[in-house]
Design an enzyme around this catalytic site. Structure first.
Site, PDB file in Angstrom:
ATOM      1  N   PRO A  20       0.796  -1.222   0.000  1.00  0.00           N
ATOM      2  CA  PRO A  20       0.000   0.000   0.000  1.00  0.00           C
ATOM      3  C   PRO A  20       0.836   1.284   0.000  1.00  0.00           C
ATOM      4  O   PRO A  20       1.847   1.371   0.700  1.00  0.00           O
ATOM      5  CB  PRO A  20      -0.831  -0.102   1.288  1.00  0.00           C
ATOM      6  CG  PRO A  20      -0.148  -1.126   2.122  1.00  0.00           C
ATOM      7  CD  PRO A  20       0.507  -2.074   1.167  1.00  0.00           C
ATOM      8  N   ASN A  21       0.369   2.215  -0.803  1.00  0.00           N
ATOM      9  CA  ASN A  21       0.939   3.573  -0.893  1.00  0.00           C
ATOM     10  C   ASN A  21       2.275   3.649  -1.640  1.00  0.00           C
ATOM     11  O   ASN A  21       2.790   4.753  -1.841  1.00  0.00           O
ATOM     12  CB  ASN A  21       1.091   4.222   0.503  1.00  0.00           C
ATOM     13  CG  ASN A  21      -0.240   4.341   1.204  1.00  0.00           C
ATOM     14  OD1 ASN A  21      -1.173   4.919   0.654  1.00  0.00           O
ATOM     15  ND2 ASN A  21      -0.364   3.770   2.387  1.00  0.00           N
ATOM     16  N   ARG A  35       3.994  11.216  -1.960  1.00  0.00           N
ATOM     17  CA  ARG A  35       3.995  11.041  -0.504  1.00  0.00           C
ATOM     18  C   ARG A  35       5.372  11.364   0.099  1.00  0.00           C
ATOM     19  O   ARG A  35       6.398  11.003  -0.475  1.00  0.00           O
ATOM     20  CB  ARG A  35       3.584   9.597  -0.143  1.00  0.00           C
ATOM     21  CG  ARG A  35       4.677   8.570  -0.380  1.00  0.00           C
ATOM     22  CD  ARG A  35       4.265   7.132  -0.131  1.00  0.00           C
ATOM     23  NE  ARG A  35       4.004   6.800   1.237  1.00  0.00           N
ATOM     24  CZ  ARG A  35       4.279   5.595   1.772  1.00  0.00           C
ATOM     25  NH1 ARG A  35       4.816   4.628   1.040  1.00  0.00           N
ATOM     26  NH2 ARG A  35       3.995   5.344   3.019  1.00  0.00           N
ATOM     27  N   TYR A  60      10.835   9.316   1.025  1.00  0.00           N
ATOM     28  CA  TYR A  60      10.841   8.345  -0.081  1.00  0.00           C
ATOM     29  C   TYR A  60      11.428   8.891  -1.380  1.00  0.00           C
ATOM     30  O   TYR A  60      11.540   8.151  -2.361  1.00  0.00           O
ATOM     31  CB  TYR A  60       9.409   7.844  -0.329  1.00  0.00           C
ATOM     32  CG  TYR A  60       8.835   7.129   0.874  1.00  0.00           C
ATOM     33  CD1 TYR A  60       9.352   5.908   1.287  1.00  0.00           C
ATOM     34  CD2 TYR A  60       7.791   7.688   1.613  1.00  0.00           C
ATOM     35  CE1 TYR A  60       8.849   5.252   2.405  1.00  0.00           C
ATOM     36  CE2 TYR A  60       7.277   7.037   2.728  1.00  0.00           C
ATOM     37  CZ  TYR A  60       7.805   5.830   3.108  1.00  0.00           C
ATOM     38  OH  TYR A  60       7.310   5.180   4.213  1.00  0.00           O
ATOM     39  N   ASN A 114       7.966  -5.591  -0.978  1.00  0.00           N
ATOM     40  CA  ASN A 114       7.909  -4.449  -0.070  1.00  0.00           C
ATOM     41  C   ASN A 114       6.465  -4.403   0.437  1.00  0.00           C
ATOM     42  O   ASN A 114       5.601  -3.817  -0.220  1.00  0.00           O
ATOM     43  CB  ASN A 114       8.279  -3.148  -0.776  1.00  0.00           C
ATOM     44  CG  ASN A 114       8.266  -1.964   0.179  1.00  0.00           C
ATOM     45  OD1 ASN A 114       7.780  -2.090   1.313  1.00  0.00           O
ATOM     46  ND2 ASN A 114       8.774  -0.826  -0.253  1.00  0.00           N
ATOM     47  N   ALA A 126       3.249  -0.780   4.841  1.00  0.00           N
ATOM     48  CA  ALA A 126       2.762  -0.772   6.232  1.00  0.00           C
ATOM     49  C   ALA A 126       2.382  -2.174   6.723  1.00  0.00           C
ATOM     50  O   ALA A 126       2.483  -2.462   7.923  1.00  0.00           O
ATOM     51  CB  ALA A 126       1.569   0.168   6.346  1.00  0.00           C
ATOM     52  N   HIS A 155       4.456  -4.434   9.183  1.00  0.00           N
ATOM     53  CA  HIS A 155       4.515  -4.310  10.632  1.00  0.00           C
ATOM     54  C   HIS A 155       3.393  -5.052  11.355  1.00  0.00           C
ATOM     55  O   HIS A 155       3.404  -5.119  12.575  1.00  0.00           O
ATOM     56  CB  HIS A 155       4.536  -2.824  11.005  1.00  0.00           C
ATOM     57  CG  HIS A 155       5.534  -2.045  10.188  1.00  0.00           C
ATOM     58  ND1 HIS A 155       6.885  -2.324  10.209  1.00  0.00           N
ATOM     59  CD2 HIS A 155       5.378  -1.028   9.272  1.00  0.00           C
ATOM     60  CE1 HIS A 155       7.513  -1.507   9.362  1.00  0.00           C
ATOM     61  NE2 HIS A 155       6.622  -0.715   8.791  1.00  0.00           N
ATOM     62  N   GLU A 210      12.828  -9.163   1.484  1.00  0.00           N
ATOM     63  CA  GLU A 210      12.001  -8.007   1.852  1.00  0.00           C
ATOM     64  C   GLU A 210      12.797  -6.724   1.628  1.00  0.00           C
ATOM     65  O   GLU A 210      13.972  -6.649   2.005  1.00  0.00           O
ATOM     66  CB  GLU A 210      11.597  -8.126   3.325  1.00  0.00           C
ATOM     67  CG  GLU A 210      10.697  -6.986   3.789  1.00  0.00           C
ATOM     68  CD  GLU A 210      10.108  -7.270   5.163  1.00  0.00           C
ATOM     69  OE1 GLU A 210       9.418  -8.290   5.326  1.00  0.00           O
ATOM     70  OE2 GLU A 210      10.359  -6.459   6.079  1.00  0.00           O
ATOM     71  N   HIS A 262      12.702  -2.352   1.820  1.00  0.00           N
ATOM     72  CA  HIS A 262      12.091  -1.077   2.205  1.00  0.00           C
ATOM     73  C   HIS A 262      12.930   0.057   1.648  1.00  0.00           C
ATOM     74  O   HIS A 262      14.166   0.022   1.766  1.00  0.00           O
ATOM     75  CB  HIS A 262      11.990  -0.951   3.728  1.00  0.00           C
ATOM     76  CG  HIS A 262      11.146  -2.023   4.318  1.00  0.00           C
ATOM     77  ND1 HIS A 262       9.777  -2.016   4.201  1.00  0.00           N
ATOM     78  CD2 HIS A 262      11.476  -3.172   4.941  1.00  0.00           C
ATOM     79  CE1 HIS A 262       9.298  -3.115   4.761  1.00  0.00           C
ATOM     80  NE2 HIS A 262      10.305  -3.836   5.209  1.00  0.00           N
ATOM     81  N   ARG A 286      13.404   5.173  11.936  1.00  0.00           N
ATOM     82  CA  ARG A 286      12.104   5.862  11.977  1.00  0.00           C
ATOM     83  C   ARG A 286      11.344   5.479  13.266  1.00  0.00           C
ATOM     84  O   ARG A 286      11.949   5.039  14.232  1.00  0.00           O
ATOM     85  CB  ARG A 286      11.325   5.520  10.700  1.00  0.00           C
ATOM     86  CG  ARG A 286      12.077   5.975   9.431  1.00  0.00           C
ATOM     87  CD  ARG A 286      11.311   5.659   8.167  1.00  0.00           C
ATOM     88  NE  ARG A 286      10.058   6.408   8.110  1.00  0.00           N
ATOM     89  CZ  ARG A 286       9.061   6.110   7.256  1.00  0.00           C
ATOM     90  NH1 ARG A 286       9.201   5.095   6.402  1.00  0.00           N
ATOM     91  NH2 ARG A 286       7.970   6.828   7.256  1.00  0.00           N
TER      92      ARG A 286
HETATM   93  C1  DQA Z   1       8.171   1.212   3.588  1.00  0.00           C
HETATM   94  C2  DQA Z   1       8.324   1.436   5.102  1.00  0.00           C
HETATM   95  C3  DQA Z   1       7.012   1.196   5.825  1.00  0.00           C
HETATM   96  O1  DQA Z   1       7.181   1.410   7.217  1.00  0.00           O
HETATM   97  C4  DQA Z   1       5.946   2.139   5.325  1.00  0.00           C
HETATM   98  O2  DQA Z   1       4.702   1.858   5.937  1.00  0.00           O
HETATM   99  C5  DQA Z   1       5.828   2.156   3.838  1.00  0.00           C
HETATM  100  C6  DQA Z   1       7.032   2.058   3.014  1.00  0.00           C
HETATM  101  C7  DQA Z   1       9.444   1.583   2.803  1.00  0.00           C
HETATM  102  O3  DQA Z   1       9.551   1.160   1.656  1.00  0.00           O
HETATM  103  O4  DQA Z   1      10.317   2.300   3.323  1.00  0.00           O
HETATM  104  O5  DQA Z   1       4.741   2.370   3.295  1.00  0.00           O
HETATM  105  O6  DQA Z   1       7.906  -0.155   3.363  1.00  0.00           O
END
Ligand code: DQA
Length: 146
Positions: free
Chosen positions: A10-11, A18, A23, A74, A77, A80, A98, A100, A107
């Site tokens: 997501p996102n 964002r 990012y 990836n 969120a 977690h 994985e 990120h 963070r």
């Molecule tokens: C993320 C890190 C996560 O904590 C966050 O919720 C994201 C992006 C990253 O790529 O740094 O949406 O996975």
């Protein structure tokens, strides 16, 4: 040629909009183009998918079984707290890495814990787009399944 599936959660599709300080300014299309270019250089074939829905990500992982040699994920969120994605990764037992974009350990504390990483070979974080390339390299270097 090894087949790798990249799954973004997501996102991640909001890259370029964002939290640019976290990012970066490049958008999701730029990430996909980077992954495709790096895959070609590494010598693997790659498909990329993204979803904002946990169940759809579970289905992406399940559908990878028998079709791909490895997964780069990836979970964003969901990293977690998604036991469902953890179980899917364990269930298909494909080698997974994985990734990120940000350094989750620098963070908020809730980002320090990954529920999904125990089902992966390893985790790469904090290296931006490059993390996806390194993850594909790691999967490409694994011995072939017998
Ligand atoms: C993320 C890190 C996560 O904590 C966050 O919720 C994201 C992006 C990253 O790529 O740094 O949406 O996975």
């Amino acid at each position: 040629m090894k087949k790798i599936l990249v799954i973004n959660g997501p996102n991640i599709n909001l890259l370029g909009i964002r939290e640019k300080n976290v990012y970066g300014a490049q958008d999701y299309d730029a990430l996909c183009a980077f992954i495709a270019k790096e895959a070609e250089a590494i010598g693997v074939s790659v498909d990329i998918c993204q979803s904002n829905y946990e169940g759809e990500i579970v289905t992406f992982v399940q559908d990878a079984y028998g079709k791909y040699d490895g997964i780069v994920i990836n979970p964003a969120a969901y990293t977690h707290y998604s036991v469902a994605i953890l179980d899917a990764l364990k269930g298909v037992a494909l080698p997974a890495v994985e990734v990120h974009l940000s350094n989750v350990h620098a963070r908020e504390e809730f980002r320090h814990k990954s529920v999904t990483a125990p089902a992966c070979l390893g985790q790469i974080c904090g290296l931006g787009f490059m993390g996806y390339s390194l993850a594909m390299r790691a999967l490409a270097a694994l011995p072939d399944e017998k």
